[in-house]
Design an enzyme around this catalytic site. Sequence first.
Site, PDB file in Angstrom:
ATOM      1  N   VAL A  86       3.212 -67.774  84.812  1.00 33.54           N
ATOM      2  CA  VAL A  86       2.627 -68.412  83.631  1.00 33.54           C
ATOM      3  C   VAL A  86       3.537 -69.531  83.114  1.00 33.54           C
ATOM      4  O   VAL A  86       3.059 -70.597  82.702  1.00 33.54           O
ATOM      5  CB  VAL A  86       2.382 -67.372  82.512  1.00 33.54           C
ATOM      6  CG1 VAL A  86       1.847 -68.059  81.248  1.00 33.54           C
ATOM      7  CG2 VAL A  86       1.398 -66.304  82.976  1.00 33.54           C
ATOM      8  N   CYS A  87       4.826 -69.303  83.168  1.00 31.95           N
ATOM      9  CA  CYS A  87       5.794 -70.252  82.591  1.00 31.95           C
ATOM     10  C   CYS A  87       5.635 -71.693  83.079  1.00 31.95           C
ATOM     11  O   CYS A  87       5.602 -72.609  82.257  1.00 31.95           O
ATOM     12  CB  CYS A  87       7.217 -69.762  82.837  1.00 31.95           C
ATOM     13  SG  CYS A  87       7.576 -68.172  82.061  1.00 31.95           S
TER      14      CYS A  87
END
Length: 269
Positions: free
Chosen positions: A120-121
């Site tokens: 996700v980052c």
Amino acid sequence: MAFAAPSTMLSSSASASALSRKSTTPMAFSQTLAVPRAFNGLRRSSHRSRPSRALSARAPSSKRTFVVSASSEAPLVGNTAPDFEAEAVFDQEFIKVKLSEYIGKKYVILFFYPLDFTFVCPTEITAFSDRHAEFEKLNTEILGVSIDSVFSHLAWVQTDRKSGGLGDLNYPLISDVTKSISKSYGVLIPDQGIALRGLFIIDKEGVIQHSTINNLAIGRSVDETMRTLQALQYVQDNPDEVCPAGWKPGEKSMKPDPKLSKDYFAASD
């Protein structure tokens, strides 16, 4: 490394510091690498300083103010942002970033993410980078923070986006290896040693005006961050007005008064 995200989402616009005391939902953190809802962390990889405005306008003393001025014991929103100085990577160089150097000059979007080389980052980090010019027009700098080393940050920046890397970024990535910054902003998960997805909007006076904290599996919205920043700047420039739900530039604001607010409601569908 991999870990399974907790099932709950933490999102707050007011009580960031309380979170550090309450974010005790455990997450399995293993040496192996296999988690559907969270992500993995590799690491490894190079010093200059780069920074982001409008005064926290206060309503005249004769009028009711809707600006919160919090005490040090209260939620972070309304308090002066905890200062820090740390190493960061920007333009593939190691630099020093000091938050106080932005005070009086720019607004700051300060966001935390758990780990480099994860899932996700990079979607959040690159999304903010791609919209950096828009924030720049609002006299705002973006700063990303994780507990990884600057060497890990550099390696990630030097990795192509198609391979899960970041490519060149338009703002610094800060290294919080001591975890002191994450702790001071109430986003550190002590038993995991990583930060929740905390985001803070700091005004030109260095006051935190907004915070939102998501659990690990939920990415944040650049659009909503932009909208909130624009609403903040509007009410600071117009201290006798407030912004209703979903307000965007050009839309009708509201007078925080029992009688005058009726103009807004009367004009609503």
